[in-house]
Every structure is written in C-alpha cells, then in structure tokens.
Design an enzyme around this catalytic site. Structure first.
Site, PDB file in Angstrom:
ATOM      1  N   CYS A 102       0.811  -1.224   0.000  1.00  0.00           N
ATOM      2  CA  CYS A 102       0.000   0.000   0.000  1.00  0.00           C
ATOM      3  C   CYS A 102       0.841   1.269   0.000  1.00  0.00           C
ATOM      4  O   CYS A 102       0.311   2.368  -0.205  1.00  0.00           O
ATOM      5  CB  CYS A 102      -0.956  -0.009   1.182  1.00  0.00           C
ATOM      6  N   HIS A 109      -2.956   7.028   2.600  1.00  0.00           N
ATOM      7  CA  HIS A 109      -3.424   5.728   2.096  1.00  0.00           C
ATOM      8  C   HIS A 109      -4.817   5.478   2.660  1.00  0.00           C
ATOM      9  O   HIS A 109      -5.068   5.675   3.852  1.00  0.00           O
ATOM     10  CB  HIS A 109      -2.449   4.628   2.542  1.00  0.00           C
ATOM     11  N   ASN A 160     -10.136  -0.240   0.577  1.00  0.00           N
ATOM     12  CA  ASN A 160      -8.677  -0.183   0.502  1.00  0.00           C
ATOM     13  C   ASN A 160      -8.235  -0.764  -0.839  1.00  0.00           C
ATOM     14  O   ASN A 160      -8.409  -1.951  -1.091  1.00  0.00           O
ATOM     15  CB  ASN A 160      -8.098  -0.998   1.668  1.00  0.00           C
TER      16      ASN A 160
HETATM   17  O1  UT7 Z   1      -3.320  -1.360   3.866  1.00  0.00           O
HETATM   18  C1  UT7 Z   1      -3.041  -1.939   5.102  1.00  0.00           C
HETATM   19  C2  UT7 Z   1      -4.045  -3.003   5.330  1.00  0.00           C
HETATM   20  N1  UT7 Z   1      -4.695  -3.141   6.562  1.00  0.00           N
HETATM   21  C3  UT7 Z   1      -5.251  -2.220   7.371  1.00  0.00           C
HETATM   22  O2  UT7 Z   1      -5.079  -1.058   7.285  1.00  0.00           O
HETATM   23  C4  UT7 Z   1      -6.158  -2.755   8.430  1.00  0.00           C
HETATM   24  C5  UT7 Z   1      -5.866  -2.235   9.798  1.00  0.00           C
HETATM   25  N2  UT7 Z   1      -6.837  -2.703  10.736  1.00  0.00           N
HETATM   26  C6  UT7 Z   1      -8.128  -2.300  10.743  1.00  0.00           C
HETATM   27  O3  UT7 Z   1      -8.521  -1.496   9.934  1.00  0.00           O
HETATM   28  C7  UT7 Z   1      -9.029  -2.823  11.845  1.00  0.00           C
HETATM   29  O4  UT7 Z   1      -8.273  -3.595  12.749  1.00  0.00           O
HETATM   30  C8  UT7 Z   1     -10.225  -3.658  11.309  1.00  0.00           C
HETATM   31  C9  UT7 Z   1     -11.201  -2.738  10.560  1.00  0.00           C
HETATM   32  C10 UT7 Z   1      -9.731  -4.770  10.382  1.00  0.00           C
HETATM   33  C11 UT7 Z   1     -10.998  -4.289  12.464  1.00  0.00           C
HETATM   34  O5  UT7 Z   1     -11.427  -3.294  13.352  1.00  0.00           O
HETATM   35  P1  UT7 Z   1     -11.148  -3.432  14.932  1.00  0.00           P
HETATM   36  O6  UT7 Z   1     -11.746  -2.250  15.561  1.00  0.00           O
HETATM   37  O7  UT7 Z   1      -9.686  -3.667  15.110  1.00  0.00           O
HETATM   38  O8  UT7 Z   1     -12.041  -4.683  15.299  1.00  0.00           O
HETATM   39  P2  UT7 Z   1     -11.603  -6.060  16.002  1.00  0.00           P
HETATM   40  O9  UT7 Z   1     -10.814  -6.887  15.054  1.00  0.00           O
HETATM   41  O10 UT7 Z   1     -11.024  -5.761  17.332  1.00  0.00           O
HETATM   42  O11 UT7 Z   1     -12.991  -6.729  16.206  1.00  0.00           O
HETATM   43  C12 UT7 Z   1     -13.949  -6.240  17.167  1.00  0.00           C
HETATM   44  C13 UT7 Z   1     -15.075  -7.236  17.305  1.00  0.00           C
HETATM   45  C14 UT7 Z   1     -14.596  -8.651  17.609  1.00  0.00           C
HETATM   46  O12 UT7 Z   1     -15.514  -9.216  18.496  1.00  0.00           O
HETATM   47  P3  UT7 Z   1     -15.167  -9.307  20.058  1.00  0.00           P
HETATM   48  O13 UT7 Z   1     -13.895 -10.094  20.166  1.00  0.00           O
HETATM   49  O14 UT7 Z   1     -15.021  -7.881  20.521  1.00  0.00           O
HETATM   50  O15 UT7 Z   1     -16.360 -10.023  20.616  1.00  0.00           O
HETATM   51  C15 UT7 Z   1     -14.682  -9.346  16.277  1.00  0.00           C
HETATM   52  O16 UT7 Z   1     -14.924 -10.718  16.399  1.00  0.00           O
HETATM   53  O17 UT7 Z   1     -15.813  -7.328  16.083  1.00  0.00           O
HETATM   54  C16 UT7 Z   1     -15.873  -8.685  15.651  1.00  0.00           C
HETATM   55  N3  UT7 Z   1     -15.822  -8.712  14.183  1.00  0.00           N
HETATM   56  C17 UT7 Z   1     -16.878  -8.462  13.408  1.00  0.00           C
HETATM   57  N4  UT7 Z   1     -18.153  -8.169  13.689  1.00  0.00           N
HETATM   58  C18 UT7 Z   1     -19.001  -7.953  12.657  1.00  0.00           C
HETATM   59  C19 UT7 Z   1     -14.735  -8.940  13.395  1.00  0.00           C
HETATM   60  N5  UT7 Z   1     -15.084  -8.829  12.108  1.00  0.00           N
HETATM   61  C20 UT7 Z   1     -16.403  -8.550  12.077  1.00  0.00           C
HETATM   62  C21 UT7 Z   1     -17.328  -8.319  11.035  1.00  0.00           C
HETATM   63  N6  UT7 Z   1     -18.593  -8.008  11.381  1.00  0.00           N
HETATM   64  N7  UT7 Z   1     -16.968  -8.344   9.738  1.00  0.00           N
END
Ligand code: UT7
Length: 326
Positions: A126, A250, A280
């Site tokens: 990216c 980005h 993205n």
């Molecule tokens: O170009 C570089 C590429 N990557 C990035 O830039 C990504 C960087 N990371 C992110 O953008 C974020 O970490 C995400 C958007 C991927 C995820 O957001 P988050 O706020 O870090 O959420 P999380 O992974 O901590 O998940 C929170 C909760 C979890 O449940 P619990 O453990 O709190 O009960 C997940 O299981 O949300 C749950 N969850 C979902 N719920 C509904 C995970 N994926 C989903 C989903 N829909 N698709």
C-alpha cells in the site's frame, strides 16, 4: 537541475459496486459494523464472489484485471497530458496484485499503451504509489523526459472471502499520473521511504491463498509509521504542517486516516478521502484520492500536498509534493 511535475492524471474503477449488504451474504456482519469500524460503504470489484468470472481468464484481454484497469487509468492520464505512449520514457506500475508471476504486469500494459521507453513494476504494497512517485522523480532527475506512473490493483483476487475480520476492507481500482521534466527542483520537496521486514507476518498472502492480517496490530503500527514518516518528509521539505493544503493518506480505514490527521495537527477538511466508496485499494488508493481531489477543485497551482502510506512488509512512504508547476 531537472525536476518532475505532474501534468496529467486519470483513474479506472470496475463497474461492479459491492455494498456492505452484499458482503453480509458471505458471513455474519452488518452495514453498521463495517461503516463504524472502517468508514467503508461500498467498494468496486473486478473479481471475487460478486463478479461472474470472464469466460477466458486471459490477463491480456480479460475483464477487470490489474492490467486492464492500469491501462485504462494510464491512457486517461496520457490523454489529459496531451501525450501518447510513444512520448513516455518509463512506465512504472505499482501493484501488489499482478495478473501473472512472470513477466512484470507493466509489460502487458506497455503493449496496450504503446510505451516508447522501458517498463517495470514496483511492489511496496500500500506504500507502492509513493515509492513509485519518488522513483519516478529520481528518474526524471537522471534524464527521463516523461514517466507514466500507475497504481493498480485487483485486491479482490487476493482476498480471503471467508475471513470476516478483513474481507470487507478491500477493493479494486487504478489511478495514474504523468510526470514531466522541468528546469529547477520540480515538485518533490521532501520524501521518506521505509520498511521493517520483521513485520512480514502481520499481513501476507502465499501463492494461491488469500490475505491473512493481524488487523489491530497493523492499525496501531500504521498510525505510528505514517505520522513518523510524514513528519520526516515535512522536515526534509523544510515546511510545517500549516503549509500543507491537502493530506492524501493511504485509504485503508477512515479511523486510521483520522488518527494520523489528528496527530499531525490537520483538520478533517484538509484530508482527501474516497475510502467510503473504494475501500482499501492498496497502490491505487493514493492516486484515486489525489485525482478525486484534483477533479473536485481541491488542488490549486502551488498547493503543497502531503502523501503518506503504509502497507504489508511493513512498508511506509511519504512525500511533500508541490501541485502544478509546468
Ligand atoms: O493497507 C493496510 C491493510 N490493513 C489495514 O489497514 C487494516 C488495519 N486494521 C483495521 O482497519 C481494523 O483492525 C479492522 C477494521 C480490520 C478491524 O477493526 P477493529 O476495531 O480492530 O475490530 P476487532 O478486530 O477488534 O474486532 C472487534 C469485534 C470482535 O468481536 P469481540 O472479540 O469484541 O467479541 C470481532 O470478532 O468485532 C468482531 N468482528 C466483526 N463483527 C461484525 C470482526 N469482524 C467482524 C465483522 N462483522 N466483519
């Protein structure tokens, strides 16, 4: 002394719009959750579960490949600059999702556009487009008259559609700019490129399998790396954050973009954003946001633009660029 200025630009997006409701047919998620966590409402897809695969999987003429998106965006940028492919000394295609392992994707794109000079790919994930912008500027300083720089991706082909923790993030598209030589220092005022290869396990895809990502850790490090790199570029350019007319980060997640802007001391109205409708798009995300800003009258001759990206590797890259100047 010879420097580079941007004289043309263009973009390409696949026709298929994938909504969060569409994503919700694959696994349990909601529009509210995706919007709140990422700022993404829709993304464009050239491949993946929401697109019928082309009858013939031929990277040269198949619908919606990295090459076809790159050629469309590159062709528009050439037209904008009043040039043809023959006028181009070097084509640089930034992509982390090439259509083939061998050869470089830029070879097929150069044939479509009739590029007169050389062609090569850059894969810095990216951070790719900003790596490419710095490389292109260096080539112009070394004597290249005109460089066509394209960021193009079909990330939907590298997405693990069963992984609900990140499948909603990615989209396809391309953005391109033409750089031309001018007397003087040109538009690149300061830059910073970096990589920490010990962080490869945070985000990767093996041949034939979809992306795996430790999202929270990428998020945390992305903010740190982007802010630090942007600060270095500002220092090298000998300008302050108040001199920046537009920040083009980005487009990975609106929360990352806003966290970076806040830490850098930038208000929301100075941040370019297309993430809501592109997701993205890796190497394509910065040129898509830059061109969107240019087309919506947000950039004026002499404006200073701060570009900053991070990605798998982990790579990071930033640049201070003076808009206009032919
Ligand atoms: O170009 C570089 C590429 N990557 C990035 O830039 C990504 C960087 N990371 C992110 O953008 C974020 O970490 C995400 C958007 C991927 C995820 O957001 P988050 O706020 O870090 O959420 P999380 O992974 O901590 O998940 C929170 C909760 C979890 O449940 P619990 O453990 O709190 O009960 C997940 O299981 O949300 C749950 N969850 C979902 N719920 C509904 C995970 N994926 C989903 C989903 N829909 N698709």
């Amino acid at each position: 002394m010879t420097g580079a200025v941007i004289t043309g630009w263009g973009t390409a997006l696949p026709d298929r719009i994938v909504t969060n409701e569409d994503i919700g047919t694959l696994f349990e998620t909601t529009d509210e959750w995706i919007v709140e966590r990422s700022g993404i409402h829709t993304r464009r897809a050239a491949t993946g579960p929401f697109v019928s695969p082309p009858a013939v999987e031929n990277p040269e003429d198949g619908l919606g490949t990295t090459g076809t998106l790159a050629a469309e965006a590159g062709g528009k940028a050439l037209k904008f600059a009043g040039l043809s492919g023959r006028d181009i000394s070097m084509l640089i295609l930034c992509t982390t999702t090439p259509d083939q392992l061998i050869p470089a994707n830029s070879a097929a794109v150069s044939a479509v556009l009739g590029i007169g000079g050389g062609a090569m790919d850059i894969n810095a994930a990216c951070a790719g487009f900003t790596y490419g912008l710095v490389t292109a500027s260096g080539m112009v300083a070394a004597g290249a008259a005109r460089v066509l720089l394209i960021g193009a991706e079909t990330l939907t082909r590298a997405t693990n559609w069963e992984d609900r923790t990140n499948a909603f993030l990615f989209g396809d598209g391309a953005g391109a700019v033409v750089l031309e030589a001018v007397p003087g220092e040109g538009s690149l005022l300061g830059w910073d490129l970096g990589v920490d290869g010990t962080l490869v396990p945070l985000l990767y895809a093996h041949h034939g399998s979809g992306m795996a990502m430790r999202g929270k850790e990428v998020f945390r490090r992305a903010v740190l790396a982007t802010v630090e790199s942007a600060t270095t570029s500002l220092e090298k350019a000998k300008v302050g954050i108040d001199d920046i007319a537009l920040f083009v980060p980005h487009q990975a997640n609106i929360r990352i973009m806003e966290a970076c802007a806040t830490r850098l001391g930038l208000s929301k109205d100075r941040v370019a954003s297309v993430i809501d409708r592109t997701g993205n798009t890796s190497s394509a995300s910065i040129p898509l946001a830059l061109v969107d800003a240019a087309e919506n009258g947000r950039l004026h001759d002499g404006d200073l633009v701060l570009l900053a990206g991070f990605g798998a590797g982990m790579t990071w890259a930033s640049a201070v660029w003076r808009w206009g100047g032919k």
